[in-house]
Design a protein around this motif. Structure first.
Motif, PDB file in Angstrom:
ATOM      1  N   PRO A   1      -8.952  11.118   6.513  1.00 28.11           N
ATOM      2  CA  PRO A   1      -8.179  10.185   6.765  1.00 28.11           C
ATOM      3  C   PRO A   1      -7.726   8.985   5.247  1.00 28.11           C
ATOM      4  O   PRO A   1      -8.832   8.267   5.386  1.00 28.11           O
ATOM      5  CB  PRO A   1      -7.006  10.028   7.517  1.00 28.11           C
ATOM      6  CG  PRO A   1      -8.180  10.964   8.674  1.00 28.11           C
ATOM      7  CD  PRO A   1      -9.827  10.557   7.837  1.00 28.11           C
ATOM      8  N   ILE A   2      -6.707   8.896   4.676  1.00 22.87           N
ATOM      9  CA  ILE A   2      -6.740   7.252   4.225  1.00 22.87           C
ATOM     10  C   ILE A   2      -6.031   6.480   4.356  1.00 22.87           C
ATOM     11  O   ILE A   2      -4.760   6.775   5.477  1.00 22.87           O
ATOM     12  CB  ILE A   2      -6.718   7.787   2.820  1.00 22.87           C
ATOM     13  CG1 ILE A   2      -7.231   8.718   2.056  1.00 22.87           C
ATOM     14  CG2 ILE A   2      -5.716   6.669   1.608  1.00 22.87           C
ATOM     15  CD1 ILE A   2      -6.594   9.795   0.689  1.00 22.87           C
ATOM     16  N   VAL A   3      -6.770   5.318   4.689  1.00 20.37           N
ATOM     17  CA  VAL A   3      -5.649   4.159   4.479  1.00 20.37           C
ATOM     18  C   VAL A   3      -4.876   3.763   3.711  1.00 20.37           C
ATOM     19  O   VAL A   3      -6.044   3.162   2.499  1.00 20.37           O
ATOM     20  CB  VAL A   3      -6.881   2.959   6.156  1.00 20.37           C
ATOM     21  CG1 VAL A   3      -5.869   2.203   6.442  1.00 20.37           C
ATOM     22  CG2 VAL A   3      -6.958   3.976   6.664  1.00 20.37           C
ATOM     23  N   VAL A   4      -3.661   3.508   4.269  1.00 19.85           N
ATOM     24  CA  VAL A   4      -2.958   2.660   3.072  1.00 19.85           C
ATOM     25  C   VAL A   4      -2.099   1.278   3.835  1.00 19.85           C
ATOM     26  O   VAL A   4      -2.187   1.021   4.723  1.00 19.85           O
ATOM     27  CB  VAL A   4      -1.717   3.332   2.764  1.00 19.85           C
ATOM     28  CG1 VAL A   4      -0.670   2.557   1.623  1.00 19.85           C
ATOM     29  CG2 VAL A   4      -2.185   4.914   1.720  1.00 19.85           C
ATOM     30  N   HIS A   5      -2.296  -0.224   3.444  1.00 17.95           N
ATOM     31  CA  HIS A   5      -2.130  -1.096   3.727  1.00 17.95           C
ATOM     32  C   HIS A   5      -1.211  -1.541   2.646  1.00 17.95           C
ATOM     33  O   HIS A   5      -1.159  -1.998   1.635  1.00 17.95           O
ATOM     34  CB  HIS A   5      -3.420  -1.880   3.896  1.00 17.95           C
ATOM     35  CG  HIS A   5      -2.456  -2.622   4.290  1.00 17.95           C
ATOM     36  ND1 HIS A   5      -2.940  -5.245   3.459  1.00 17.95           N
ATOM     37  CD2 HIS A   5      -2.346  -3.360   5.495  1.00 17.95           C
ATOM     38  CE1 HIS A   5      -2.498  -5.437   4.183  1.00 17.95           C
ATOM     39  NE2 HIS A   5      -2.368  -5.010   5.783  1.00 17.95           N
ATOM     40  N   SER A   6      -0.236  -2.003   3.674  1.00 18.16           N
ATOM     41  CA  SER A   6       1.888  -2.693   2.867  1.00 18.16           C
ATOM     42  C   SER A   6       0.745  -4.000   1.608  1.00 18.16           C
ATOM     43  O   SER A   6      -0.250  -4.676   1.927  1.00 18.16           O
ATOM     44  CB  SER A   6       2.146  -2.981   3.215  1.00 18.16           C
ATOM     45  OG  SER A   6       1.720  -3.986   3.985  1.00 18.16           O
ATOM     46  N   ASP A   7       1.003  -4.080   0.708  1.00 13.02           N
ATOM     47  CA  ASP A   7       0.237  -5.132  -0.311  1.00 13.02           C
ATOM     48  C   ASP A   7       0.482  -6.550   0.641  1.00 13.02           C
ATOM     49  O   ASP A   7      -0.386  -7.852   0.438  1.00 13.02           O
ATOM     50  CB  ASP A   7       0.808  -5.353  -1.423  1.00 13.02           C
ATOM     51  CG  ASP A   7       0.204  -4.759  -2.560  1.00 13.02           C
ATOM     52  OD1 ASP A   7      -0.172  -4.041  -2.125  1.00 13.02           O
ATOM     53  OD2 ASP A   7       0.961  -3.820  -3.503  1.00 13.02           O
ATOM     54  N   ASP A   8       1.644  -6.971   0.939  1.00  8.02           N
ATOM     55  CA  ASP A   8       1.836  -8.128   1.143  1.00  8.02           C
ATOM     56  C   ASP A   8       2.896  -8.183   2.685  1.00  8.02           C
ATOM     57  O   ASP A   8       3.385  -7.272   3.124  1.00  8.02           O
ATOM     58  CB  ASP A   8       3.061  -8.914   0.418  1.00  8.02           C
ATOM     59  CG  ASP A   8       3.202  -9.164  -1.303  1.00  8.02           C
ATOM     60  OD1 ASP A   8       1.995  -9.337  -1.378  1.00  8.02           O
ATOM     61  OD2 ASP A   8       3.547  -8.978  -1.787  1.00  8.02           O
TER      62      ASP A   8
END
Length: 190
Positions: free
Chosen positions: A32-39
């Motif tokens: 799985p890939i983890v995506v984090h919001s920029d701000d």
């Protein structure tokens, strides 16, 4: 535009739409890939993390900065921690008073997009809210939206007691507030 770094089997990628990370477990195993919001969100605003094209949302989570009083006592709660019903492949987090940052867990290519099911209505105060996956799908996770009880100063006096798969009802995600109302969300896969 982005920066990529690979260190000892761990991948990290920064881009304008968020930060993604993944780790190799075993050769041939999709990770799985983890995506984090920029701000961080503004106070009381939602933060969203969206899976990149070619991947599918399979879960999510958050980091938060809750509002505290002068004694460092938390006066805040998470209002929303769930997959979005209106933005495909997106996880949404919203604090009642504070700030939040969303994370999306995304499967590599080849997976069908999940179905997001919301409970039909908000629960009554202290009642359980349920969201059940349709026939032919399987529960893979869930989340919630909440209306916590607050005092006259809008300080949260409530908590989420339960947000979990049901032990009694197959393919169902359940949520219960201690004093307030909730709406359950089920993430369903084929």
């Amino acid at each position: 535009m982005g920066i990529g770094v690979l260190l000892a089997g761990f991948g990290w990628f920064a881009a304008g739409a968020g930060t993604t990370a993944g780790a190799a477990v075993r050769a041939g195993t999709p990770v799985p890939i983890v995506v984090h919001s920029d701000d961080w969100s503004g106070k009381t605003e939602a933060s969203k993390a969206t899976c990149p094209g070619g991947t599918t949302l399979i879960g999510g989570g958050y980091d938060s900065i809750p509002v505290t009083n002068g004694y460092n006592q938390v006066q805040d709660a998470v209002d929303t921690n769930a997959p979005s019903q209106v933005e495909p492949n997106t996880w949404v987090i919203k604090m009642h008073l504070g700030k939040a940052s969303a994370y999306a867990l995304c499967s590599p290519a080849g997976s069908e997009p999940p179905i997001v099911v919301a409970s039909a209505d908000w629960s009554g105060k202290t009642e359980v809210s349920k969201a059940t996956c349709p026939e032919g799908t399987a529960l893979s996770g869930g989340g919630y939206d909440s209306i916590p009880v607050t005092n006259g100063y809008n300080q949260v006096q409530d908590a989420v007691d339960k947000a979990a798969p049901s032990a009694d009802e197959p393919n169902t995600w359940v949520v219960k507030m201690h004093l307030g109302r909730a709406s359950a969300y089920a993430l369903c896969t084929k």
